[in-house]
Design an enzyme around this catalytic site. Structure first.
Site, short mmCIF file in Angstrom:
data_model
loop_
_atom_site.label_atom_id
_atom_site.label_comp_id
_atom_site.label_asym_id
_atom_site.label_seq_id
_atom_site.Cartn_x
_atom_site.Cartn_y
_atom_site.Cartn_z
N LYS A 118 -11.90 4.40 -12.06
CA LYS A 118 -12.78 3.45 -12.73
C LYS A 118 -12.77 2.09 -11.99
O LYS A 118 -11.95 1.88 -11.08
CB LYS A 118 -12.34 3.31 -14.19
CG LYS A 118 -12.48 4.62 -15.01
CD LYS A 118 -12.00 4.41 -16.44
CE LYS A 118 -12.23 5.62 -17.32
NZ LYS A 118 -11.78 5.38 -18.72
N GLU B 224 -19.68 17.62 -16.50
CA GLU B 224 -19.45 16.37 -15.78
C GLU B 224 -19.55 16.57 -14.27
O GLU B 224 -20.03 15.68 -13.55
CB GLU B 224 -18.08 15.80 -16.18
CG GLU B 224 -18.06 15.30 -17.62
CD GLU B 224 -16.69 14.84 -18.10
OE1 GLU B 224 -16.59 14.43 -19.27
OE2 GLU B 224 -15.73 14.88 -17.30
N1 UDP Z 1 -11.95 3.64 -24.95
C1 UDP Z 1 -11.97 2.35 -25.46
N2 UDP Z 1 -11.45 2.15 -26.72
C2 UDP Z 1 -10.95 3.15 -27.48
C3 UDP Z 1 -10.96 4.46 -26.96
C4 UDP Z 1 -11.47 4.67 -25.70
O1 UDP Z 1 -12.42 1.42 -24.80
O2 UDP Z 1 -10.49 2.91 -28.61
C5 UDP Z 1 -12.51 3.87 -23.60
C6 UDP Z 1 -11.43 4.17 -22.55
O3 UDP Z 1 -11.85 3.63 -21.30
C7 UDP Z 1 -11.42 5.67 -22.53
C8 UDP Z 1 -12.91 5.99 -22.71
O4 UDP Z 1 -13.36 5.02 -23.64
O5 UDP Z 1 -10.86 6.18 -21.33
C9 UDP Z 1 -13.22 7.38 -23.22
O6 UDP Z 1 -12.47 7.60 -24.40
P1 UDP Z 1 -11.75 9.00 -24.67
O7 UDP Z 1 -11.31 9.01 -26.10
O8 UDP Z 1 -12.64 10.12 -24.20
O9 UDP Z 1 -10.43 8.90 -23.75
P2 UDP Z 1 -10.02 9.63 -22.39
O10 UDP Z 1 -10.60 11.03 -22.43
O11 UDP Z 1 -10.58 8.78 -21.26
O12 UDP Z 1 -8.51 9.62 -22.39
#
Ligand code: UDP
Ligand code: MG
Length: 143
Positions: free
Chosen positions: A11, A128
């Site tokens: 990222k 994806e």
């Molecule tokens: N994110 C955020 N706040 C939250 C949860 C997620 O900003 O409370 C962002 C974070 O960058 C995360 C992305 O949204 O990686 C996607 O969330 P997901 O729950 O899919 O987490 P990941 O699969 O990336 O662990």
């Protein structure tokens, strides 16, 4: 064990911190193989579409702003159980809760700015990978 492919993103914070080599090293040391890679600066439309599953979440607009704040590096990783193994190398979404020595524990600033993305299942990995690399953007390892 099944050979899988998974979609990974370094990222904007990971690129800004010059962590590309460090992160690729972790993938390679774990035995995951790179089979596609590109650098790009996502548009808002691309980020909204990629994260459409989160469109109703309160953090969605901040997430889109973050993901478009600088260039990212997108890659496909291949290997035995690649989807779960990449998630293990990444660590939990919230760096404060991530296991020691994971990418997010070592380098993540917050639950939002957490350095890397990884597909969370077989179906999301297929979708994806197609999102970024289409039908023919992945290079099978021939040696
Ligand atoms: N994110 C955020 N706040 C939250 C949860 C997620 O900003 O409370 C962002 C974070 O960058 C995360 C992305 O949204 O990686 C996607 O969330 P997901 O729950 O899919 O987490 P990941 O699969 O990336 O662990
Ligand atoms: Mg996710």
């Amino acid at each position: 064990m099944a050979v899988e492919q998974t979609l990974s993103i370094i990222k904007p914070d990971g690129v800004q911190k010059n962590l590309v080599g460090e992160i690729y090293g972790r993938f390679e040391k774990s035995g995951l193989q790179l089979v596609a890679a590109r650098m790009m600066h996502l548009t808002s439309e691309q980020a909204q579409s990629f994260y459409a599953v989160h469109a109703e979440r309160p953090f969605f607009s901040d997430l889109v702003s973050y993901m478009t704040s600088g260039p990212v590096i997108v890659q496909v990783l291949e290997g035995d159980d690649a989807i779960v193994r990449n998630r293990e190398i990444m660590g939990a979404t919230n760096p404060a809760e991530a296991d020691p020595a994971t990418i997010r524990a070592d380098f993540g600033e917050s639950i939002e700015e957490n350095i890397v993305h990884g597909s969370d299942g077989v179906e999301s990995a297929i979708a994806e990978i197609a999102f970024f690399f289409g039908d023919d953007g992945v290079c099978p390892r021939t040696r």
